[in-house]
Every structure is written in structure tokens, then in C-alpha cells.
Design a protein around this motif. Sequence first.
Motif, PDB file in Angstrom:
ATOM      1  N   GLN B 114      41.682  39.060  33.636  1.00 25.14           N
ATOM      2  CA  GLN B 114      41.487  37.840  34.392  1.00 25.14           C
ATOM      3  C   GLN B 114      42.770  37.401  35.091  1.00 25.14           C
ATOM      4  OE1 GLN B 114      38.288  36.077  34.535  1.00 25.14           O
ATOM      5  NE2 GLN B 114      37.701  38.128  33.885  1.00 25.14           N
ATOM      6  N   LEU B 115      43.924  37.669  34.468  1.00 20.81           N
ATOM      7  CA  LEU B 115      45.179  37.356  35.155  1.00 20.81           C
ATOM      8  C   LEU B 115      45.302  38.224  36.403  1.00 20.81           C
ATOM      9  CD1 LEU B 115      47.787  36.865  32.278  1.00 20.81           C
ATOM     10  CD2 LEU B 115      46.881  35.141  33.864  1.00 20.81           C
ATOM     11  N   LEU B 117      42.792  39.334  38.144  1.00 18.42           N
ATOM     12  CA  LEU B 117      41.863  38.749  39.120  1.00 18.42           C
ATOM     13  C   LEU B 117      42.502  37.549  39.815  1.00 18.42           C
ATOM     14  CD1 LEU B 117      39.035  38.358  40.385  1.00 18.42           C
ATOM     15  CD2 LEU B 117      38.391  37.080  38.354  1.00 18.42           C
ATOM     16  N   MET B 118      43.230  36.737  39.056  1.00 16.77           N
ATOM     17  CA  MET B 118      43.828  35.531  39.631  1.00 16.77           C
ATOM     18  C   MET B 118      44.956  35.851  40.598  1.00 16.77           C
ATOM     19  SD  MET B 118      43.907  33.099  36.280  1.00 16.77           S
ATOM     20  CE  MET B 118      44.536  31.599  37.008  1.00 16.77           C
TER      21      MET B 118
END
Lengths: 315, 308, 238
Positions: B114-115, B117-118
Motif C-alpha cells: 500500500q505504501l 501504491l501511495m
Amino acid sequence: MTRQTARILALHGGLLAVLFAAQFVLPAYHHGNLARIMVLASYAIGYNILFGYTGLLSLGHALFFAAGMYAMGLGIQYGGLSPAPAFLAGVVAGALISGALALLALRTTGVAFMIVTLMFAQAGYLTILYFGEYTRGDEGFVIQTAQRMLWGINLSDPVNRYFAAFGLFAISLSLSLWMVRAPFGRVLVAIRENEDRVQMLGYDTYVHKLGAMVVSGTISAAAGAAYGLLFGYAGASFASVQYSIFPLLWVLLGGAGTVLGPFIGTLFMFYLIDLSSGVTTAYMLIAGVVLVALTLFAPQGLAGEVRRRVWRGLP
Amino acid sequence: MELGPYILLASLEGAVTAAVLALTAVGLSLVFGVMRVVNIAHGEFFMLGAVIAWWVANSIGGPPAMGFAAALVIAPLVVGTIAAAADMTILKRLEYDPERTIVATIGLLYILQQLTLMTYGPDARPVEAPFNQRLALPWIGRTETGWEMYYPWGLSTTTYKLAVIGAAAAVLGGVWAMMARTRIGLLMRATQADRDMALAFGIPVEKVYALVFGIGAGLAALAAVLIVPIQQAHYLMGADPLLLSFIVVIIGGLGSLPGTVVAAILIGLSDGIISVFFSPTLAKILATLLVGLVLVFRPNGLFGTRAP
Amino acid sequence: MSALLSTRALSKHFDGLVAVSDVDLDLTVGEVRALIGPNGAGKTTLVGMICGRIAPSSGTVAFDGRDITALPAHKRIGLGMAYTFQITSVFARLSVRENVALAARRRLAGGHVDSAVHEALAQVGLEERAGEEAGNLSYGHQRLLEIAMGLAQAPRLLILDEPTQGLSEGEIARFTGLIGGLRGQTTVLLIEHNMRVVWDVADRVTVLNFGEVLAEGTPQEIHENRAVQAAYLGTEAG
């Protein structure tokens, strides 16, 4: 009835009473959320029976959730079933599949058990994708309002939906509370603590674990069937690894091996993700951080901490 | 194309898959063998390797070879460092309890993914290969004039793909040499054989663990850098290598490095050839069922003999 | 007198190492039998095979005239055996009461469980501790809890693996009295290192050495047996 039993009944009955009353006061948005949370919490309750009370960490419960959802959904879509028999089909599918997986997976323990359940659930997910012609794969399919009429009651109506979700949750919670206090549940807890010793007390631990897995899988499937029925949708994402991780996360957060833990964990996590998804698309980051933080700092979870610090008799 | 040349092509593609898979799986196997840790975040270290490779290649500029060469060094180092840090801050504090480390590495999986993705975003992005000549391959077949060597249309590979196979073989040789011939390899093997005994003999087991976890992740990252010119970098690309590595490690005998390499070649090659006949989804279904059943009925792996 | 338990040519090899070799053991109904022998003589392996924790390499076990060699452990317990562990193996995070209740619930239900639990705890002197978490008990009390769990099963054959290890003098005296009270009703097989306990409670003694039966007889006979003295008591007497 002992004082202890009275307190336990008051606590759990109190929660149900609050949830029942909440439908009259909550604004529409939270009203809808809470209906969803109660269905998901029922899933977590099912998961908790195997993980929290029996000590078997499954990474494949999405298989059971999806079995319920798809047996129900496909039954309506292609079998022309009405909601009641379709729901029943979902429950039966969950019982059969969890029984079959238990026969295989319970030959292993520990890490191998985790990987085996993960692999079979993954095979289930891929099977849904493979039969995309019928299941519509990742896209999923909608169960129309007209197909969700149960005995003349429209399940897509928010009030009815809340009531149905509450019914499922109340049954799951009561069943789990009754079970963990009954001799069968006590043996499960003992298996979690020391399986070898339980065997030397004369109990067939294999049969007990098998029973726990079937009960756990069946409740999970009932939750899956209810979810599809109440929210009108079945999709492959509910069979993915993520939906196996979710109940683990909810139960860990709320407190594994406590009756209320699954609800508490689901409630907290739902709103945590709900809030963060307003800020970022990477809302699963929260799930990751919470998982790591829980294993590091609070392996007992919220209700587990209450049990440790406040009330040791909390079931 | 006829079946013969088609299968040759599939085996060549399979050999590339096998090479990359062997590197990734040996990383997973090393971690499991020495530390008894099942690292569910292994696929994310692979993904990070690819994403960092893109980032390095893009920020350096110049000829593709220069960016790629830099990525080849930087990505594994960065990923290895991240992994070692995760080991020291998380896994060590869990005292490597098998079930809790699995839960923690699941958390780590989401955090890394998710990091990415961010920061990196949801797009798939390519890294240019340092060299990429097309090589047409000959085939001997029967034509009107009898047996003859000819170049069937579409039967080709690239110099880069051959280089990937060569590089993977070289790195695996290096890993073998490290384990068999160096002092650090000796420490790792001693720790693997008996952790308590290793502690008693004054081996810094904690440092060995951090190093092993770093090397394991670094190997996955290296594999990803090699594959990223062929397959683009994407934040969700870690799932398949994780699954395939699991299959390889379980079939190859848990924690056995030679078994892992043999299984990787077997799976990589058959993956290429099977996908000629089956749909990829069906192939994956069969593969996951196979892993599950092997664990149930042959818990030491298909070729494993030792108890894990 | 009929044999409650009989083993015939019971043997166990671990990777070529002989742990137990050709043991014939017969326990008559109601007797208290002590099993003694130096460390590593195969005592725990032998009782492990009797109660089904360890699969024998060869030989048979019969309980109450029925061949139980192929039965899994929990079924043997169901027939009326109880086994208490040498290494304390109570459910540490459960209450003392629940530990004993688990043992009793195998054969009883409802209110009968409570009275059986109470009785077993009273027999070992732990009734005051019923509400405590078992893991918080002292080592000696955990040993007593093990015994209470065995008693709560109301077994026909009670197998005790070094029950007095770690007990105080007073607790040992109590234990000796307890076994004396069982005499005639429950058959007891007792692995014991403490010779005073053996001489006090045992009807007969079997001596195991290097996995074989070295001697068998009344405590008096064993006491006077030269082979036993050489193999075992000699080292004990120092």
C-alpha cells in the motif's frame, strides 16, 4: 444460575439489546454500516471458533464465506431458488466444504495447516474466476431486488435488512456463547492450550477439531450467504486472500478466544478503514499496520486485555 | 507454427521464468531453512525490487544500460536493508514464533504494497533492457525437399532473455559458494542446524537472522530487476511470485536449496509448456491444489527426505 | 486373580537403539505395582506404549483381556486408563477446577462433574486453590493437580509417571496415604524414583534395566535381590 452466569448473560444480552435499539436512533449512513458490520461480525464469530477457541489459524476462511455466498447467489440466479432455500443452500455448501477441507487440512498442524488452508482457498478463488461465464468473475453479479423477497418481506429495504442482519448476528453470538461454555467448547479450549494432554484425558481431539472447523465454516458460510442476499451482490473478491485475512484481523483486534471480540474488532476495523478510505485509496495500509502492531503489542486484542485486567471470567 | 517449434519456444520462455523463479524461491527457502520463518511478504520484496529498479533507471537517465546496471546493484541492497530492518524491529521481537511471524509478515505485505501504491501509484511501468537483440532460432523439420534446417516464423528469443538465464545461474552459483565456502555461510548453516547450539558457541544468531532475511529479500529483488525489462513494474505484481515460490519451496523440500532450484526449473519449464495446453487460470488451480495436497500427504516436500 | 493389563514381548527401537525389549508385564486387578530402574531404563517408553502415546515396534498390549495394541490413546483412556505426565502438563491458562473438570467430564455430566472435581481436589489437598490459574501453582502443586486429574477420571488403571518428584515431605506422605486408599479398587502402575514411597505403597515391584525386566517380586524380594542391588540400588545407596 450463578452470579457469574448472570453477569455473562447481562453483558451479551445487553449488547444485543443495544444493537436492536440502535436501528431506531442511528442516522441512515451508520444504520447501513451497522447492518453490514453485524453480518461481517458473524463471519468473524465463525472464524473465532476455530482460531480463537481451538487454536487453529486458518488462512482460508474466504473459501467458506464465498461458498455460502455463491451457493446462495448461483442458486437464485440459475436455480431459480427463493431466498430461504438459497440461504439454506449456502449454509449446507459451507458445512460440506469446511468438512471436506477439514478432513485434509487437519492431517497437518501449525504452519502447514495455515499454508494448506491458504492454498485450497486460493484454488477456490481461482475456480470462481475459471467459471467466469456463470460467476462473472471479479466483476460479480447483482442479485435483483425482485429476487430478494423473503416471504413477502423485501430484504433490500434498509429496515428489514438491519433486522435480518441483527437476527443472524444474535444467533451466531448466542450459538458461540453457548458452545464455548458447553463441554464441547471447553474441550476445544483445552485443545488450544495442550492438545496432547486432552488426548490423554480420553478425548478424540481429531473429531473435536473436525467439529470446530465445520461449525466455524458453516457460520462463515451463513454470513457469506446473508451478505450476498442482504446487499444484493456476489463477487470473486469475497473469495480472495484478503477476505481470509479480514476475519483474522478483526478477531485479533477484538480479542481471539472471546465471544465479544469478533464484534468489537469488526466494528473498530470497519470504521477505521471507512475513515481512511476517505483520505487515501491505499486503505489496506491501515490493515497492515494494525496487524503488525497487534502481533507486537497486543496479541490478546481489546476484549482479551479486558479479560486480563478487569474480568477474568469473560467468556 | 507447428507444435515442435512451439514447444521449444515455450521451453525458452519457461527457462526465463524458471531462472527468475529459482532466485526468488531460493530467497524464500533460505529464510525458511535458516530461520524457520514463513515470509508471506516475500512477494512484496520482489515487487519493491522492480519498482525501485524503475525508479533508479528513471532518475539516472543516460543510456539504458547504465540505469539498469545501477538498479541491479541498488535495488537488492535497498530491499535487503528494508528486510533486515523489518527483521530487527518486528520479527525479532516476536521471537520468531511461527504463527505470529506469519501474521506479522501478512501485515508487512499490506504495508509495503500500500505504501508503494501511495507513492509509486497504480500504473505499470517498464524499464528498458540494457540490450535486446532478437535472435531467430533454427528448427530442423521435414519439408518438401526432405529434412532441413530452417527458421520458423515467430521462433525467436532475445539476447536479454538469455542473459537473464545466465545471470540467474551465476547468482545461484554465488549463493551456493557463499553457503558452502565462506565463514558467513558456515555460520548460517550452523544456525540452521541447531539454533541453541549456535548460540552456545557464541554465534551472533540475531545478526545472522537479520542478514539471512536481508539476503532472502535481496534475492527476490534481484530476480525482479532481471524480469522488469520483460514484465513491467506494478504494485500488485508480488502475488504470483509469492505463490510460485511457495509451490517451489514446498515441492523442493522445505529449506533445501538444491531441491528448491530443481523444483524451480521443473515448475518454470512446465509452467511455460502447460500454459500451451491449459488456460493459465486452470494451471494455477492445479498448482495450488498440488501444493495443498503435497503438504497434506508429503509434509517434507515431494523431494524432501529430512523432517523439517 | 485376573490380569487387568498384560504386555507380551513389548519392544521399542528408536533408529536401531533398543529402548524397551521383550517386556512381559502382568498387572492383577487392584494391585499397586511400582516400576523402577535407573534413568534411561525405558520406564517412560514402556508406559507410553501401554497407554498409546508411543507405537510399539513389536509385541502386544492387552487390557482387561482385550488386545488394545492398535487402539489410539484416547480410546484406551476411554476403556478406563488414566495417565499422568512425568513433565507437568496441566492446562496452564485454565483454572485448577477446569483442569480437573476436563478430566471428569469425559465420563460425567452436569452436577456430577462438580462433585467429582471437588472430591479429587480434596483428595490431593488442593480444594482451596480451585479458582486459581493452574500455571500460577507451584511446581509441587502442579504435580498434585496432575494426580487429581488422574483421580477424577476414576480409572481402572492409573498410571503415574514419577508423581512425587518435586513434592515436599508432607505432600509425599499425603500421596502415600492417597495411593493406600486406592488399593483394592484401582490398579496402579507407578514409576517412582523415591524408594521410600516404593517400599511404602507397592504390592509388587518390577525392575527395568536397559529396556529389559531385570527382576520382579514383592518389595522385600526386590530389596534382597543381588542383581537389582548391583544394577540399581548399589548406585542408589552410593
